[in-house]
Design an enzyme around this catalytic site. Structure first.
Site, short mmCIF file in Angstrom:
data_model
loop_
_atom_site.label_atom_id
_atom_site.label_comp_id
_atom_site.label_asym_id
_atom_site.label_seq_id
_atom_site.Cartn_x
_atom_site.Cartn_y
_atom_site.Cartn_z
N TRP A 17 -141.61 41.34 -10.44
CA TRP A 17 -142.93 40.79 -10.12
C TRP A 17 -142.92 39.27 -10.27
O TRP A 17 -143.45 38.55 -9.43
CB TRP A 17 -144.00 41.40 -11.05
CG TRP A 17 -145.39 40.97 -10.71
CD1 TRP A 17 -146.26 41.57 -9.84
CD2 TRP A 17 -146.09 39.83 -11.23
NE1 TRP A 17 -147.45 40.87 -9.78
CE2 TRP A 17 -147.37 39.80 -10.62
CE3 TRP A 17 -145.76 38.82 -12.15
CZ2 TRP A 17 -148.32 38.81 -10.91
CZ3 TRP A 17 -146.70 37.83 -12.44
CH2 TRP A 17 -147.96 37.84 -11.82
N LYS A 77 -158.89 50.36 -5.81
CA LYS A 77 -157.44 50.42 -5.94
C LYS A 77 -156.73 49.18 -5.40
O LYS A 77 -155.69 48.75 -5.88
CB LYS A 77 -156.92 51.68 -5.24
CG LYS A 77 -155.42 51.90 -5.39
CD LYS A 77 -155.03 53.23 -4.77
CE LYS A 77 -153.53 53.44 -4.86
NZ LYS A 77 -152.78 52.56 -3.97
N PHE A 131 -144.37 43.30 -18.04
CA PHE A 131 -145.55 42.45 -18.16
C PHE A 131 -145.26 41.39 -19.23
O PHE A 131 -144.53 41.66 -20.19
CB PHE A 131 -146.78 43.26 -18.54
CG PHE A 131 -147.43 43.98 -17.38
CD1 PHE A 131 -148.67 43.59 -16.90
CD2 PHE A 131 -146.80 45.06 -16.78
CE1 PHE A 131 -149.28 44.25 -15.84
CE2 PHE A 131 -147.39 45.74 -15.72
CZ PHE A 131 -148.64 45.32 -15.25
N PHE A 163 -149.14 57.71 -5.92
CA PHE A 163 -149.60 58.04 -7.27
C PHE A 163 -148.44 58.48 -8.15
O PHE A 163 -147.30 58.03 -7.98
CB PHE A 163 -150.73 59.08 -7.22
CG PHE A 163 -152.00 58.55 -6.62
CD1 PHE A 163 -152.54 57.35 -7.05
CD2 PHE A 163 -152.66 59.24 -5.62
CE1 PHE A 163 -153.72 56.85 -6.50
CE2 PHE A 163 -153.84 58.76 -5.06
CZ PHE A 163 -154.36 57.55 -5.52
N ALA A 222 -152.18 60.56 -1.50
CA ALA A 222 -151.34 61.48 -2.26
C ALA A 222 -152.15 62.45 -3.10
O ALA A 222 -151.61 63.46 -3.53
CB ALA A 222 -150.39 60.69 -3.16
N THR A 276 -144.77 47.59 -5.81
CA THR A 276 -144.08 46.35 -6.19
C THR A 276 -142.62 46.63 -6.53
O THR A 276 -141.72 45.87 -6.13
CB THR A 276 -144.79 45.71 -7.40
OG1 THR A 276 -146.16 45.49 -7.08
CG2 THR A 276 -144.15 44.40 -7.78
N ARG A 313 -146.10 53.05 2.96
CA ARG A 313 -147.27 53.46 3.73
C ARG A 313 -148.13 52.25 4.11
O ARG A 313 -148.05 51.19 3.49
CB ARG A 313 -148.13 54.44 2.93
CG ARG A 313 -147.48 55.78 2.68
CD ARG A 313 -148.33 56.63 1.76
NE ARG A 313 -148.44 56.03 0.43
CZ ARG A 313 -149.33 56.41 -0.47
NH1 ARG A 313 -150.20 57.35 -0.20
NH2 ARG A 313 -149.36 55.82 -1.66
N LYS A 336 -145.84 50.62 -8.63
CA LYS A 336 -144.87 51.42 -7.89
C LYS A 336 -144.44 50.75 -6.58
O LYS A 336 -143.25 50.67 -6.29
CB LYS A 336 -145.46 52.81 -7.63
CG LYS A 336 -144.53 53.75 -6.88
CD LYS A 336 -144.98 55.16 -6.92
CE LYS A 336 -146.26 55.54 -6.33
NZ LYS A 336 -147.39 54.85 -6.04
#
Length: 558
Positions: A411, A107, A383, A303, A275, A75, A96, A73
């Site tokens: 990415w 995480k 991916f 999240f 979150a 990224t 954030r 998210k």
């Protein structure tokens, strides 16, 4: 196939002086307060001016429920900001700050990944500009002053059994969840049971992220309910006399932090409430400052959309008067397969039927976000193991719901890998199709607000709460807090309160374990299931892999 790590990519960044980044948004050098050469705070004076300007378009990036397969998210948030700038738009990013707890736990950090990152990555994921330390200090100053007041005679007649204000630290440490303090005799005070929460769950963090300015910050801090008397009348922070000193400690922390992406585009990184146990959005001050300086502002909510987006809409947007123009929901083929029953070890093999089986989780989020009146587009975070057939299965499913899914390769490729999404998002934002409205009105009773979220967002059949919790909510309504929104604290891994229940479950119950009044922040925290406000470290914490290498460079951050 070998890929560079996020920290290796970040270390190779061609960063520009932070004054050049500020200049892109029209921030004069004298209003940048540098922390080294590559990060700075923006002065209170300039923030006040910027917030009064014409606002740009606000774009929310949210996601499906997180899985061990990864969603990306942040990224995607960074990549979309770069992508908008690459197609000629004036865009800024708002995310954030990272908590040390997840960084050293499981995480990881909060700076994006691959070639869609915000830098300096090491600083952002460690102490950054000291905001979290200031919040921790302000919170614990109040804790110390409460116990000190009791020690010196308890003039306010605080009932020591009803002190609701705990302590905090910015680390995952389950041993501190429940404890007894002030042992050791008369000189150490009166022994009582309490505990620690993680700093990102602190009401001070929530207040800083929702306050308009220092004056509003001090008022909100004063409104914190810290304890009750024996007759159950509340004791406020202002009764203890701590709000002024707390505001002084938070003076610099209130100023937004400006950094840059790998492509030298501006990013505001400020605040960091969790979150799943808080409201999960960056500060209102940073968002409104960015909206006054850029034509498009890309922000994220923590999240999955059942937590982050719901709170972004119902708490942040409601309180700050924000109107999101577009919402982007991030999904991955890998996560769809996990929701379809595939174990992590087998995600590299093509399985179109599992993708199709897992897509209802994405569909539920699409329906929920649309229910707020906000246009939705899905970003498929690519991916290398994804096959064309699997990607097409996601696109077909999303199309069947009347939305659009776009494959994004940011990415690996940076802005050029997300130009299609950036173009579509700009079209939707410029079309002014958003009819945003919160899920419930201010005047709805508190328990009905909880039920509304549980039924309409989680698709639960019922909310389970004992008489003590229901009575507490009624007492808060009688005390004038009935208009506050709800901040649900539950697992991020499922629509339900069972973290192992993937997909799009129906016919489940939402058990409420506890409710907490955050009068200063302006919401009611509803703690569901087994969620903890002080997380623990995993069996093998990330901290075991973080170290300096032989060249004196940090390794292991991600």
């Amino acid at each position: 196939m070998t890929f560079k790590t996020d920290i290796e990519i970040a270390r190779e960044a061609n960063k520009k002086p932070i004054q050049e980044i500020g200049a892109k948004l029209g921030i004069p050098n004298e209003h940048l307060l540098p922390f080294g050469h590559d990060k700075a705070k923006v002065s209170q004076e300039f923030v006040a001016d910027a917030r009064g300007r014409k606002r740009g378009k606000l774009i929310l990036v949210t996601a499906i429920n997180p899985t061990p397969a990864g969603e990306g998210k942040t990224t995607t948030t960074v990549g979309l900001g770069d992508g908008l700038n690459a197609i000629g738009k004036r865009a800024a990013i708002c995310i954030r700050e990272a908590s040390l707890g997840p960084n050293f736990g499981m995480k990881g950090g909060a700076a994006g990944g691959g070639y869609s990152q915000v830098v300096p990555m090491e600083d952002m994921n460690l102490h950054f500009t000291g905001d979290f330390h200031a919040i921790t200090s302000a919170h614990n100053l109040l804790s110390a002053m409460i116990d000190n007041h009791i020690y010196w005679g308890n003039e306010l007649e605080i009932d020591e059994r009803r002190i609701t204000w705990r302590r905090v630290m910015d680390m995952n440490d389950r041993a501190l969840r429940d404890m007894v303090i002030s042992l050791g005799g008369v000189s150490n005070g009166f022994a009582r049971q309490t505990g620690f929460d993680i700093t990102v769950a602190s009401e001070v963090m929530a207040i800083l992220c929702l306050a308009a300015d220092l004056e509003d910050l001090q008022r909100r801090l004063g409104d914190i309910v810290v304890a009750y008397k024996r007759d159950k009348t509340p004791i406020y922070c202002r009764d203890i006399g701590a709000e002024g000193a707390m505001t002084v400690l938070l003076k610099d922390a209130m100023q937004p932090n400006l950094v840059q992406t790998l492509e030298n585009n501006p990013a505001f990184v400020h605040g960091g409430p969790f979150a799943n146990i808080a409201h999960g959005c960056n500060s209102v001050v940073a968002t409104q400052t960015a909206l006054g300086l850029a034509d498009y502002v890309v922000t994220e909510a923590g999240f999955g959309a059942d937590l982050g987006a719901e709170k972004f809409f119902n708490i942040k947007c409601r309180k700050a008067g924000l109107k999101p123009a577009v919402a982007v929901i991030v999904a991955t083929v890998r996560a769809m397969k996990m929701n379809g029953g595939v174990v992590k070890a087998d995600l590299g093999s093509e399985n179109v039927s599992a993708v199709q089986k897992g897509c209802p989780n994405l569909g539920r989020h699409i329906e929920n976000v649309k229910s707020f009146g906000v246009p939705v587009v899905v970003a498929i975070n690519h991916f290398h193991s994804d096959t064309d057939a699997e990607v097409q299965a996601v696109k077909d499913y999303v199309a069947s719901l009347g939305s659009e899914a776009i494959l994004c390769r940011h990415w690996a490729e940076g802005s050029k890998g997300i130009s299609e999404l950036a173009t579509r998002v700009a079209e939707l934002a410029d079309g002014d199709w958003s009819q945003f409205a919160p899920l419930y009105g201010d005047d709805m009773p508190l328990y009905e607000k909880i039920e509304t979220i549980a039924r309409r967002i989680y698709r639960a059949d019922e909310v389970l709460a004992d008489a003590k919790i229901r009575n507490q909510l009624k007492e808060w309504e009688a005390a004038g807090y009935g208009s506050l929104p709800i901040c649900m604290a539950k697992t991020q891994y499922s629509f339900s309160t069972d973290p192992n229940l993937r997909g799009a479950p129906d016919n489940h119950s939402v058990p409420v374990r506890e409710v907490r009044l955050s009068a200063g922040a302006g919401f009611i925290v509803v703690i569901c299931g087994e969620i903890m406000t002080m997380p623990g470290l995993p069996r093998k914490p990330a901290a075991q892999s973080i170290r300096f290498n032989d060249e004196g460079l940090i390794e292991g951050l991600f």
